[in-house]
Design a protein around this motif. Structure first.
Motif: not given
Length: 388
Positions: A314, A316-317, A320, A351-352, A355
């Motif tokens: 994802t 989010r991953d 991170a 998306r990335v 974040l």
């Protein structure tokens, strides 16, 4: 991710826009726009997407030979000409074509990239390329080295000659011409460059007005001990491969130590890890996309062996992972290598990046007008005696 994360320096993100994506079967995927591979409008759209995400730079690979593949041989457009085409159709983002040192004269490299720097108002970079491929040597009167170590040694000499040509005019050189007197301000500020390499001789003044950046950032891909030494001595950006965070930490420290041994400040080298990415709404959907690409390529039951960080999961991953590796000292940033440009680049930008911005790790606007500004490197007024 931690919303209050702090970081001593913003994370740097580039994206490789070569071909339809880094997976060999990307061009066969639905929506890949493979039929638009040589369409300039497609490239403009891709760069505009990367620019919306405030990415540092885009890179373009190049070579003098066609690439073999299961679907036949694939050609490419000239990377420097592609970047020049994009210069007036973009703003903020760095344009970094690969220009080979193996079969290109230093004066030609210098002029092409200085011209790109002018056309882009200071957003040019140079990804140094070299080759020992027999098929390329066969198509060149100049020939070339047969061993990688020799090719890298030649690249070292060419980079030195090119940077000397860029510095071949005074920092305050004027391009103004006095029509009444017939005197040219340029003519009076030329410096003679005398470099004698293994396969070339430079004995001339620079034919191009000094680049706006003074020295467009030099990018070196680290693939061997010799190229690591080249990056430590000459590069502003070192592109490395590392499969784990600990490996990345070790590689970055090695390069920083080598830069210091070469008389440079370690912070003058940005170390970016190549990250191959497949992004999905969840890990299962990302894996399904990768499996489909494997099927299209006719590869059964094997992984995607990239030799570097490979993210299948994802947004989010991935964000991170970027936070984890950079805060641990494993990288100053990443060159993202989307498996499919048509899908993964949009996911990175939409998306990335948000974040990372919310975590305080990534910019919300470009910090200046040049690629050196974006990378946080010294400006054109600085002398580069240590690496010229």
């Amino acid at each position: 991710m931690h919303g209050t994360a702090s970081h001593p320096r913003p994370v740097h993100l580039g994206v490789d826009l070569t071909d339809a994506g880094t997976h060999p079967a990307a061009w066969r995927a639905v929506g890949s726009s493979a039929q638009r591979r040589f369409d300039a409008r497609r490239l403009v759209e891709l760069v505009a997407t990367a620019e919306r995400g405030l990415l540092d730079l885009v890179t373009f690979d190049d070579a003098f030979s066609v690439r073999p593949g299961r679907g036949g041989a694939h050609g490419r457009l000239d990377a420097a000409l592609v970047a020049s085409r994009l210069a007036s159709r973009s703003a903020g983002i760095g344009l970094v074509p690969t220009v080979t040192t193996t079969r290109t004269e230093p004066s030609h490299v210098s002029r092409a990239l200085a011209s790109l720097d002018h056309l882009s108002d200071g957003r040019a970079g140079w990804q140094v390329g070299w080759s020992t491929a027999p098929v390329e040597a066969a198509g060149s009167r100049r020939g070339g080295p047969e061993r990688t170590a020799d090719a890298v040694a030649e690249a070292d000499e060419v980079v030195g000659a090119v940077t000397a040509l860029w510095a071949g005019r005074e920092d305050d050189a004027s391009t103004a011409r006095d029509v009444a007197s017939g005197r040219s301000g340029v003519r009076e500020t030329l410096r003679h460059v005398d470099r004698d390499g293994i396969r070339f001789v430079v004995d001339e003044p620079s034919a191009t007005v000094r680049p706006p950046q003074g020295r467009p950032p030099v990018v070196v891909r680290v693939t061997s001990p010799g190229s690591a030494d080249l990056a430590a001595r000459r590069a502003d950006v070192a592109r490395v491969r590392a499969a784990t965070r600990d490996e990345a930490v070790a590689v970055r420290e090695l390069l920083r130590d080598a830069a210091a041994d070469a008389g440079r400040h370690p912070d003058d080298v940005r170390v970016l890890v190549d990250a191959y990415v497949v992004i999905g709404q969840d890990r299962a959907s990302a894996q399904a996309r990768l499996d489909l690409l494997h099927d299209l390529e006719g590869v059964d039951g094997v992984g995607w062996d990239t030799g570097s960080l490979t993210h299948v999961g994802t947004a989010r991953d991935l964000a991170a992972t970027v936070e984890d590796w950079t805060t641990a000292g494993g990288a100053d940033g990443f060159v993202l290598r989307p498996s499919s440009l048509s899908t993964d680049l949009d996911a990175v930008v939409q998306r990335v990046v948000p974040l990372l911005q919310r975590a305080g790790l990534f910019r919300t606007e470009y910090p200046g007008t040049t690629l050196r500004d974006t990378l946080g490197l010294a400006g054109p007024g600085r002398r580069f005696a240590a690496i010229a």
